[in-house]
Design a protein around this motif. Structure first.
Motif, PDB file in Angstrom:
ATOM      1  N   SER A  85      99.715  78.127  82.031  1.00  0.00           N
ATOM      2  CA  SER A  85      99.278  78.941  83.157  1.00  0.00           C
ATOM      3  C   SER A  85      97.889  78.498  83.569  1.00  0.00           C
ATOM      4  CB  SER A  85      99.252  80.419  82.758  1.00  0.00           C
ATOM      5  OG  SER A  85      98.663  81.171  83.784  1.00  0.00           O
ATOM      6  N   SER A  86      97.666  78.486  84.863  1.00  0.00           N
ATOM      7  CA  SER A  86      96.334  78.145  85.347  1.00  0.00           C
ATOM      8  C   SER A  86      95.443  79.386  85.416  1.00  0.00           C
ATOM      9  CB  SER A  86      96.424  77.476  86.714  1.00  0.00           C
ATOM     10  OG  SER A  86      97.020  78.362  87.644  1.00  0.00           O
ATOM     11  N   ARG A  87      96.039  80.565  85.157  1.00  0.00           N
ATOM     12  CA  ARG A  87      95.251  81.802  85.186  1.00  0.00           C
ATOM     13  C   ARG A  87      94.438  81.922  83.908  1.00  0.00           C
ATOM     14  NH1 ARG A  87      99.489  86.379  86.711  1.00  0.00           N
ATOM     15  NH2 ARG A  87      98.760  86.944  84.656  1.00  0.00           N
ATOM     16  N   PRO A  88      93.198  82.379  84.022  1.00  0.00           N
ATOM     17  CA  PRO A  88      92.390  82.539  82.813  1.00  0.00           C
ATOM     18  C   PRO A  88      92.937  83.679  81.943  1.00  0.00           C
ATOM     19  CG  PRO A  88      91.239  83.407  84.730  1.00  0.00           C
ATOM     20  CD  PRO A  88      92.494  82.739  85.224  1.00  0.00           C
ATOM     21  N   THR A  89      92.737  83.543  80.650  1.00  0.00           N
ATOM     22  CA  THR A  89      93.138  84.583  79.711  1.00  0.00           C
ATOM     23  C   THR A  89      92.224  85.781  79.887  1.00  0.00           C
ATOM     24  OG1 THR A  89      93.823  82.896  78.141  1.00  0.00           O
ATOM     25  CG2 THR A  89      93.467  85.113  77.267  1.00  0.00           C
ATOM     26  N   ALA A  90      92.806  86.963  79.910  1.00  0.00           N
ATOM     27  CA  ALA A  90      92.002  88.182  80.040  1.00  0.00           C
ATOM     28  C   ALA A  90      91.147  88.364  78.786  1.00  0.00           C
ATOM     29  CB  ALA A  90      92.904  89.391  80.229  1.00  0.00           C
ATOM     30  N   VAL A  91      89.912  88.723  78.998  1.00  0.00           N
ATOM     31  CA  VAL A  91      88.994  88.984  77.902  1.00  0.00           C
ATOM     32  C   VAL A  91      88.508  90.412  78.052  1.00  0.00           C
ATOM     33  CG1 VAL A  91      86.794  88.354  76.838  1.00  0.00           C
ATOM     34  CG2 VAL A  91      88.273  86.578  77.794  1.00  0.00           C
ATOM     35  N   GLY A  92      88.572  91.169  76.985  1.00  0.00           N
ATOM     36  CA  GLY A  92      88.151  92.565  77.048  1.00  0.00           C
ATOM     37  C   GLY A  92      87.021  92.841  76.085  1.00  0.00           C
ATOM     38  N   THR A  93      86.452  93.992  76.252  1.00  0.00           N
ATOM     39  CA  THR A  93      85.439  94.479  75.328  1.00  0.00           C
ATOM     40  C   THR A  93      85.826  95.896  74.930  1.00  0.00           C
ATOM     41  OG1 THR A  93      84.076  95.365  77.106  1.00  0.00           O
ATOM     42  CG2 THR A  93      83.592  93.117  76.400  1.00  0.00           C
ATOM     43  N   VAL A  94      85.297  96.344  73.832  1.00  0.00           N
ATOM     44  CA  VAL A  94      85.555  97.708  73.391  1.00  0.00           C
ATOM     45  C   VAL A  94      84.635  98.634  74.177  1.00  0.00           C
ATOM     46  CG1 VAL A  94      85.494  99.304  71.450  1.00  0.00           C
ATOM     47  CG2 VAL A  94      86.258  96.948  71.099  1.00  0.00           C
ATOM     48  N   ALA A  95      85.216  99.586  74.894  1.00  0.00           N
ATOM     49  CA  ALA A  95      84.424 100.518  75.696  1.00  0.00           C
ATOM     50  C   ALA A  95      83.909 101.677  74.849  1.00  0.00           C
ATOM     51  CB  ALA A  95      85.251 101.051  76.860  1.00  0.00           C
ATOM     52  N   SER A  96      84.740 102.143  73.904  1.00  0.00           N
ATOM     53  CA  SER A  96      84.328 103.231  73.024  1.00  0.00           C
ATOM     54  C   SER A  96      85.252 103.278  71.822  1.00  0.00           C
ATOM     55  CB  SER A  96      84.361 104.579  73.759  1.00  0.00           C
ATOM     56  OG  SER A  96      85.685 104.935  74.068  1.00  0.00           O
ATOM     57  N   TYR A  97      84.851 104.017  70.837  1.00  0.00           N
ATOM     58  CA  TYR A  97      85.636 104.274  69.648  1.00  0.00           C
ATOM     59  C   TYR A  97      85.935 105.767  69.655  1.00  0.00           C
ATOM     60  CZ  TYR A  97      83.429  99.859  68.468  1.00  0.00           C
ATOM     61  OH  TYR A  97      82.975  98.571  68.504  1.00  0.00           O
ATOM     62  N   ALA A  98      87.192 106.151  69.486  1.00  0.00           N
ATOM     63  CA  ALA A  98      87.573 107.552  69.604  1.00  0.00           C
ATOM     64  C   ALA A  98      88.056 108.096  68.263  1.00  0.00           C
ATOM     65  CB  ALA A  98      88.666 107.709  70.654  1.00  0.00           C
ATOM     66  N   PHE A  99      87.682 109.350  67.992  1.00  0.00           N
ATOM     67  CA  PHE A  99      88.028 110.017  66.740  1.00  0.00           C
ATOM     68  C   PHE A  99      88.525 111.416  67.039  1.00  0.00           C
ATOM     69  CE2 PHE A  99      84.688 106.981  66.071  1.00  0.00           C
ATOM     70  CZ  PHE A  99      85.122 106.261  64.973  1.00  0.00           C
ATOM     71  N   TRP A 100      89.517 111.844  66.289  1.00  0.00           N
ATOM     72  CA  TRP A 100      90.067 113.182  66.447  1.00  0.00           C
ATOM     73  C   TRP A 100      89.677 114.020  65.242  1.00  0.00           C
ATOM     74  CZ3 TRP A 100      91.690 109.181  69.031  1.00  0.00           C
ATOM     75  CH2 TRP A 100      92.254 109.340  70.292  1.00  0.00           C
ATOM     76  N   GLY A 101      89.532 115.312  65.454  1.00  0.00           N
ATOM     77  CA  GLY A 101      89.233 116.240  64.383  1.00  0.00           C
ATOM     78  C   GLY A 101      89.506 117.658  64.853  1.00  0.00           C
ATOM     79  N   PRO A 102      89.379 118.627  63.954  1.00  0.00           N
ATOM     80  CA  PRO A 102      89.659 120.010  64.342  1.00  0.00           C
ATOM     81  C   PRO A 102      88.624 120.588  65.293  1.00  0.00           C
ATOM     82  CG  PRO A 102      88.802 119.925  62.117  1.00  0.00           C
ATOM     83  CD  PRO A 102      89.009 118.504  62.558  1.00  0.00           C
ATOM     84  N   ASP A 103      87.431 119.996  65.326  1.00  0.00           N
ATOM     85  CA  ASP A 103      86.355 120.475  66.197  1.00  0.00           C
ATOM     86  C   ASP A 103      85.544 119.267  66.659  1.00  0.00           C
ATOM     87  OD1 ASP A 103      84.041 121.525  67.343  1.00  0.00           O
ATOM     88  OD2 ASP A 103      83.835 123.113  65.867  1.00  0.00           O
ATOM     89  N   GLY A 104      85.879 118.758  67.841  1.00  0.00           N
ATOM     90  CA  GLY A 104      85.217 117.566  68.362  1.00  0.00           C
ATOM     91  C   GLY A 104      83.720 117.737  68.511  1.00  0.00           C
TER      92      GLY A 104
END
Length: 136
Positions: free
Chosen positions: A5-24
């Protein structure tokens, strides 16, 4: 036949890290205090009740969600899909401070001299150490 493919490979970055709990909110306040960061923003659910809380230092972002049915892992029996490793220059002082903020220290400590396992206010394990180096 090889297809290229002549299209460039998509490159991403981590926007945030998410965590779940009983009281955010409690988790957000705990980690903000632990890291010296701030709770920067709250996000309401469809009823207008804040259930997601953004914690940042300006470059890294964590989002803590309130999950009504959250169950903390029964560590070390349950495997963890992931956890946080936090580095501090003064690990004993950090441990004392984190315990004052609401962390607990389980009896099972597999890190020996390398790291200490603590449980955050939701019961999720995280580790503290002086950090990693190539000789670690």
């Amino acid at each position: 036949m090889t297809v290229t493919s002549s299209r460039p490979t998509a490159v991403g970055t981590v926007a945030s890290y998410a965590f779940w709990g009983p009281d955010g909110k409690t988790l957000a306040e705990f980690y903000a205090a632990a890291l010296g960061w701030k709770v920067a923003q709250e996000f309401p659910d469809e009823n207008g009740v804040p259930t997601a809380f953004l914690v940042t230092d300006g470059s890294t972002t964590f989002v803590f969600y309130t999950a009504k049915d959250f169950k903390a892992p029964n560590w070390p029996e349950d495997e963890l899909p992931f956890h946080l490793d936090l580095a501090f220059t003064d690990v004993p002082a950090a441990e004392r401070r984190l315990l004052e903020l609401g962390a607990t220290k389980p009896g099972h400590q597999p890190g020996g001299e390398h790291w200490t396992v603590l449980l955050d206010p939701s019961g999720q394990p995280f580790c503290i150490s002086a950090g990693w180096s190539e000789s670690s």
